[in-house]
Design a protein around this motif. Structure first.
Motif, PDB file in Angstrom:
ATOM      1  N   GLN A   1      63.258   9.118  55.068  1.00 25.80           N
ATOM      2  CA  GLN A   1      64.206   9.419  54.014  1.00 25.80           C
ATOM      3  C   GLN A   1      63.488   9.579  52.673  1.00 25.80           C
ATOM      4  O   GLN A   1      62.593   8.804  52.358  1.00 25.80           O
TER       5      GLN A   1
ATOM      6  N   ARG B   1      66.682   9.181  43.482  1.00 21.60           N
ATOM      7  CA  ARG B   1      65.774   8.892  42.364  1.00 21.60           C
ATOM      8  C   ARG B   1      64.335   8.735  42.833  1.00 21.60           C
ATOM      9  O   ARG B   1      63.549   8.022  42.228  1.00 21.60           O
ATOM     10  N   ARG B   2      63.994   9.331  43.942  1.00 23.56           N
ATOM     11  CA  ARG B   2      62.635   9.480  44.470  1.00 23.56           C
ATOM     12  C   ARG B   2      61.929   8.179  44.834  1.00 23.56           C
ATOM     13  O   ARG B   2      61.315   8.083  45.865  1.00 23.56           O
ATOM     14  N   ARG B   3      62.006   7.192  43.960  1.00 23.55           N
ATOM     15  CA  ARG B   3      61.401   5.879  44.224  1.00 23.55           C
ATOM     16  C   ARG B   3      59.960   5.974  44.733  1.00 23.55           C
ATOM     17  O   ARG B   3      59.590   5.352  45.726  1.00 23.55           O
ATOM     18  N   ILE B   4      59.156   6.743  44.023  1.00 25.52           N
ATOM     19  CA  ILE B   4      57.730   6.750  44.320  1.00 25.52           C
ATOM     20  C   ILE B   4      57.136   5.439  43.793  1.00 25.52           C
ATOM     21  O   ILE B   4      57.777   4.742  43.002  1.00 25.52           O
ATOM     22  N   PHE B   5      55.939   5.100  44.242  1.00 24.00           N
ATOM     23  CA  PHE B   5      55.294   3.868  43.775  1.00 24.00           C
ATOM     24  C   PHE B   5      54.536   4.199  42.499  1.00 24.00           C
ATOM     25  O   PHE B   5      53.451   4.774  42.538  1.00 24.00           O
ATOM     26  N   SER B   6      55.117   3.841  41.355  1.00 22.84           N
ATOM     27  CA  SER B   6      54.599   4.349  40.088  1.00 22.84           C
ATOM     28  C   SER B   6      53.261   3.726  39.708  1.00 22.84           C
ATOM     29  O   SER B   6      52.555   4.252  38.883  1.00 22.84           O
ATOM     30  N   GLU B   7      52.910   2.579  40.330  1.00 25.48           N
ATOM     31  CA  GLU B   7      51.633   1.957  39.974  1.00 25.48           C
ATOM     32  C   GLU B   7      50.481   2.473  40.829  1.00 25.48           C
ATOM     33  O   GLU B   7      49.318   2.223  40.533  1.00 25.48           O
TER      34      GLU B   7
ATOM     35  N   GLY C   1      53.281   7.113  38.261  1.00 23.01           N
ATOM     36  CA  GLY C   1      54.284   6.889  37.225  1.00 23.01           C
ATOM     37  C   GLY C   1      54.161   7.839  36.046  1.00 23.01           C
ATOM     38  O   GLY C   1      55.092   7.991  35.266  1.00 23.01           O
TER      39      GLY C   1
ATOM     40  N   ARG D   1      55.324  12.561  50.507  1.00 27.04           N
ATOM     41  CA  ARG D   1      55.148  11.230  51.074  1.00 27.04           C
ATOM     42  C   ARG D   1      55.970  11.083  52.358  1.00 27.04           C
ATOM     43  O   ARG D   1      55.496  10.536  53.355  1.00 27.04           O
TER      44      ARG D   1
END
Lengths: 236, 293
Positions: free
Chosen positions: A82, A86-92, A135, A149
């Protein structure tokens, strides 16, 4: 046979009855869209399918197996993934590290490398920014990264939750053409969208969700022609 | 010379705090809970060393006791997480906090029942001193510093470059999205508790090398101090815990050498915490989570 089959799904948040008995299915090779306004229950439905939310009742079947109440990490390993709202990529993490996270379930280094090269070919922008902290990417780039991803493990069923949200019209077109490309490469797609126009145009079939119920379903073309849909979602 | 002594002593205290603070900060970052029983894991490690050293005076057995303490603490950490915290996943933070305090008292009381409330002497071997010019440094200090640096560097490399380490960062940032990657969050949390508890055992060892006495509240003050250090550095941040601990250790060592203020060193340290939080509420390296839509 349906690849994904949802039957009489009910979800409560405390006392709020968010999903009131919806049923739908996605056949192998299709693009299916759930359209609906804000608060119709689209995201709740998506999260219930992949196990992030436990439905109160109803069943979810994937590839003939019941997956209701299975933890998400097990469902994902069955070949379904999925792109969350709001994409929820790992910004760090960097762009490359985000893609590695997408391939978390894959242990074969050579396969991971191949997938990453494929993603970089599809999204040259991500290659340019390979070692950049995710991020700091623009909204459009973050959406590309979230899609890349998700595709790292070549899922059989890809679900996308409002991939066009907050993007400029040009980027929205890019996102939809990328979804079509994934589909042409053999991925079955379940799409959730507020952008009914664009999503119906690429869909084989669609369901219309309103306050937790499916009020209409049909082929993409049928719904595009429907007066109710035109009035409610297509601005005409 | 005096300054070098102060710095060495400060670093010595600082790295011990760091061993403990890393456990606090990693568990907070990844499991989103404050494990106030963490200090008592140090105490359990200390008693483990105490028991094993008492069984034999030989040096080789001392190393066995270290390994035993690390294993016992690791297992204890995993069990505590499994039995006390996992059933509360999704519960309110206050319920988890009360549970943590309960576990802390449980461990202290069990230790009191088993070992009594009197202070015990732990027969750790005296490793002696090395003279560099007129400066005498204890071997235990050198070992503490060297071992801690190795641990901190390996931990940083592990988190940055291993698959599990990256999963830890991912879970700490977004648990739901991590699950969508196929990460089993429970396993990552278990590993985090295991690492934190193993480090706590080492902290217990380093304390005993400095002063070989133990009671059932052995871990309480170091636990609170290390927690302070983690908050000063920015709780949830691994480099933050290291820097916060070194800052706190140096402050403590400076206070110790100035006779009139030495009795107030704890008050001074906690005041510094308050001042830092007033100026920078997220701690030195803590970040405000930004979200781009």
């Amino acid at each position: 046979m349906a690849l994904l089959k949802v039957t009489d799904l009910h979800v409560y948040y405390g006392v709020i009855h968010a999903i009131k008995g919806i049923s739908f299915e996605v056949n192998e090779g299709e693009i299916v869209t759930l359209i609906g306004a804000n608060g119709a229950g689209k995201t709740t439905t998506m999260q219930s399918v992949i196990g992030l939310i436990h439905p109160t009742s109803g069943t979810v079947e994937y590839d003939g197996k019941t997956i209701t109440n299975m933890p998400p990490h097990k469902i994902v390993r069955m070949g379904m993934t999925q792109v969350p709202e709001r994409r929820r990529i790992f910004s760090e993490l960097t762009v490359a590290e985000n893609l590695l996270m997408g391939a978390y379930t894959e242990k074969d280094k050579a396969k991971i490398k191949n997938s990453m090269d494929e993603i970089f070919e599809l999204f040259p922008r991500l290659l340019e920014r390979k070692n950049q902290i995710a991020g700091t990417l623009s909204g459009g780039e973050q959406q590309m990264l979230a899609m890349g991803r998700a595709m790292m493990t070549h899922p059989r069923l890809l679900m996308l939750d409002e991939p066009s949200m907050g993007l400029s019209p040009l980027l929205v077109d890019q996102v939809f053409s990328m979804i079509k490309k994934f589909h042409e490469n053999g991925t079955t797609i379940l799409l959730v969208e507020q952008n009914a126009n664009k999503s119906l145009a690429i869909s084989d079939r669609a369901y219309v969700l309103e306050t937790g119920r499916i009020i209409m379903s049909g082929t993409g073309a049928e719904l595009t022609e429907s007066d109710d849909i035109k009035r409610a979602y297509l601005g005409g | 010379m005096k300054i070098i002594e102060i710095i060495i002593s400060g670093l010595n205290i600082g790295v011990i705090y760091a061993m403990i603070a890393l456990g606090y900060t990693m568990v907070y970052g990844i499991a989103k809970l404050l494990n106030f029983a963490h200090g008592d894991i140090i105490m359990v490690g200390g008693y483990a060393i105490c028991v094993f050293c008492a069984m034999s005076g030989s040096r080789t057995f001392f190393f066995v006791s270290i390994v035993a303490a690390v294993i016992i603490c690791t297992v204890l950490g995993i069990v505590v997480e499994r039995v006390a915290y996992r059933p509360l996943r999704g519960a309110t933070p206050i319920a988890v906090l009360i549970t943590a305090i309960g576990i802390s008292y449980l461990l202290q009381s069990l230790a009191q029942i088993i070992f009594g409330s009197a202070q015990r002497y732990v027969t750790v071997p005296d490793l002696g001193k090395i003279m560099i010019g007129s400066l005498g440094i204890k071997w235990s200090t050198i070992i503490t510093l060297a071992a801690s640096v190795i641990v901190m560097v390996s931990l940083s490399l592990f988190v940055k470059y291993s698959r599990i380490g990256r999963a830890m960062i991912a879970v700490s940032e977004d648990r739901g999205a991590s699950q969508l990657m196929g990460i089993n969050v429970n396993i990552i949390i278990t590993i985090t508790f295991a690492i934190g508890s193993a480090l706590a055992a080492l902290a217990g060892l380093f304390y005993l090398l400095q002063s070989p006495y133990i009671t059932n509240t052995f871990g309480a003050m170091p636990g609170i101090k290390a927690f302070t250090a983690a908050v000063i550095g920015g709780i949830g941040s691994i480099p933050g815990a290291m820097i916060g601990s070194l800052v706190l250790g140096l402050i403590e060592s400076i206070c110790d050498t100035i006779v009139p203020i030495a009795p107030y060193k704890d008050a001074i340290e906690f005041s510094i915490l308050i001042i830092i939080l007033l100026v920078k509420p997220t701690g030195l390296l803590g970040k405000v989570r930004r979200e781009k839509v």
